[in-house]
Design a protein around this motif. Sequence first.
Motif, PDB file in Angstrom:
ATOM      1  N   ILE B   8       0.839  -1.196   0.000  1.00  0.00           N
ATOM      2  CA  ILE B   8       0.000   0.000   0.000  1.00  0.00           C
ATOM      3  C   ILE B   8       0.875   1.248   0.000  1.00  0.00           C
ATOM      4  O   ILE B   8       0.633   2.195  -0.747  1.00  0.00           O
ATOM      5  CB  ILE B   8      -0.948  -0.009   1.213  1.00  0.00           C
ATOM      6  N   ALA B  10       3.814   1.544  -1.138  1.00  0.00           N
ATOM      7  CA  ALA B  10       4.454   1.703  -2.448  1.00  0.00           C
ATOM      8  C   ALA B  10       3.517   2.422  -3.410  1.00  0.00           C
ATOM      9  O   ALA B  10       3.955   3.250  -4.213  1.00  0.00           O
ATOM     10  CB  ALA B  10       4.831   0.333  -3.007  1.00  0.00           C
ATOM     11  N   LEU B  11       2.225   2.134  -3.302  1.00  0.00           N
ATOM     12  CA  LEU B  11       1.258   2.811  -4.162  1.00  0.00           C
ATOM     13  C   LEU B  11       1.095   4.265  -3.766  1.00  0.00           C
ATOM     14  O   LEU B  11       1.000   5.152  -4.605  1.00  0.00           O
ATOM     15  CB  LEU B  11      -0.105   2.117  -4.071  1.00  0.00           C
ATOM     16  N   GLU B  12       1.063   4.491  -2.438  1.00  0.00           N
ATOM     17  CA  GLU B  12       0.857   5.856  -1.960  1.00  0.00           C
ATOM     18  C   GLU B  12       2.041   6.752  -2.281  1.00  0.00           C
ATOM     19  O   GLU B  12       1.909   7.978  -2.311  1.00  0.00           O
ATOM     20  CB  GLU B  12       0.632   5.847  -0.440  1.00  0.00           C
ATOM     21  N   GLU B  14       3.295   7.503  -4.821  1.00  0.00           N
ATOM     22  CA  GLU B  14       3.012   8.322  -5.994  1.00  0.00           C
ATOM     23  C   GLU B  14       2.593   9.747  -5.604  1.00  0.00           C
ATOM     24  O   GLU B  14       2.812  10.692  -6.338  1.00  0.00           O
ATOM     25  CB  GLU B  14       1.921   7.604  -6.800  1.00  0.00           C
ATOM     26  N   TYR B  15       1.974   9.872  -4.419  1.00  0.00           N
ATOM     27  CA  TYR B  15       1.512  11.187  -3.976  1.00  0.00           C
ATOM     28  C   TYR B  15       2.560  11.939  -3.170  1.00  0.00           C
ATOM     29  O   TYR B  15       2.379  13.096  -2.835  1.00  0.00           O
ATOM     30  CB  TYR B  15       0.252  11.035  -3.115  1.00  0.00           C
ATOM     31  N   THR B  57       0.994   9.820   3.545  1.00  0.00           N
ATOM     32  CA  THR B  57       0.316  10.633   2.535  1.00  0.00           C
ATOM     33  C   THR B  57      -1.131  10.886   2.908  1.00  0.00           C
ATOM     34  O   THR B  57      -1.864  11.512   2.166  1.00  0.00           O
ATOM     35  CB  THR B  57       0.355   9.939   1.166  1.00  0.00           C
ATOM     36  N   TYR B  79      -1.262  16.114   1.251  1.00  0.00           N
ATOM     37  CA  TYR B  79      -0.711  15.616  -0.015  1.00  0.00           C
ATOM     38  C   TYR B  79      -1.721  15.643  -1.149  1.00  0.00           C
ATOM     39  O   TYR B  79      -1.552  14.971  -2.150  1.00  0.00           O
ATOM     40  CB  TYR B  79      -0.148  14.203   0.181  1.00  0.00           C
ATOM     41  N   PRO B  81      -3.473  16.582  -4.461  1.00  0.00           N
ATOM     42  CA  PRO B  81      -2.980  17.218  -5.691  1.00  0.00           C
ATOM     43  C   PRO B  81      -3.609  18.592  -5.937  1.00  0.00           C
ATOM     44  O   PRO B  81      -3.139  19.343  -6.778  1.00  0.00           O
ATOM     45  CB  PRO B  81      -3.361  16.223  -6.798  1.00  0.00           C
TER      46      PRO B  81
END
Lengths: 207, 112
Positions: B8, B10-12, B14-15, B57, B79, B81
């Motif tokens: 999880i 690793a996915l987060e 990105e932000y 994040t 965080y 966007p």
Amino acid sequence: MALELIGKKVGMTQWFDGEGRSVPATVVLVEPAVVVQVKAPEGDGYAALQLGAGAVEERKVTKPVLGHFRRAGVSPRRHLFEVRVGDPGAFSVGQEFGVDVFAPGERVDVTGVSKGRGFQGTIKRWGFSSRPKSHGHKWIRRPGTAGPTGFRKVIKGKKYPGHYGADRITVQNLEVLKVDVERRLLVLRGSVPGPRTGLLRIRKRDA
Amino acid sequence: MTGMDDLIHALEAEYKREIPEFRPGDIIRFYERVSEGARERLQPFEGVVLKISGSGTRTMVTVRKVAAGVGVERTVPVYSPKLERIEVVKRHGIRKGRPYWLRRVARIHKIG
């Protein structure tokens, strides 16, 4: 094509959608599936794909099942499941499907086994209301009446305490937020049934 | 199963981006992207940090300011966007993690 794959619930987090809003999200680890057998209406009576997914040691597979995989020419998989398809001629044994069959923005249905809650009363199991705890009340969480007076029996299917949870639940129309092909992960908007590590079936929705 | 949270995270990742460090009691200013029809502009919001909740994040920050005599509190994901950037205007050595008493302080810029 309503293709179905097997996955594992990794857990929940939050995600930012296209407009920058934060939405609840579930992360699913998708196991790549391989076609083990193609079932055609002639011979099998219906059209379907038999798919295998998940790693398993060869010694843990029983001999008859191992023979089935050998005949297909694929290494044994932990799970075998069937998916109905319209045209079985379009698929061949050994064909593989991964997370990349899903795309962001698509909708999927997810089936899993909900968390087991054991023996529960009517309030948790059926959403009954409880009665006041004070002001002379004696029975607070009890189920109430079984039926009208003089009826002499209890209607079948009457909502009573009993085992709750661990049921097969399908959640429909979940939005795919992200597909991570490298890590085989799928991010879905909303929640899916079951505990973390629980097995899920993810079905593509027909447009 | 071990390592599931790592998946999880690793996915987060990105932000993840550069955010200046701030603590409750500090004065910060964030610039939010606001779209007006086709046009997009940045709307600043400056105030005192009342609360930082969550981690990674998923961190949320509550910022309070007094606009035209009315107290305004906004809670935003750090965080997100939608936030173009965050600036630290003034740092204060506040000891409390949740300095809610600042709501009763008239001139917040003078504290500390």
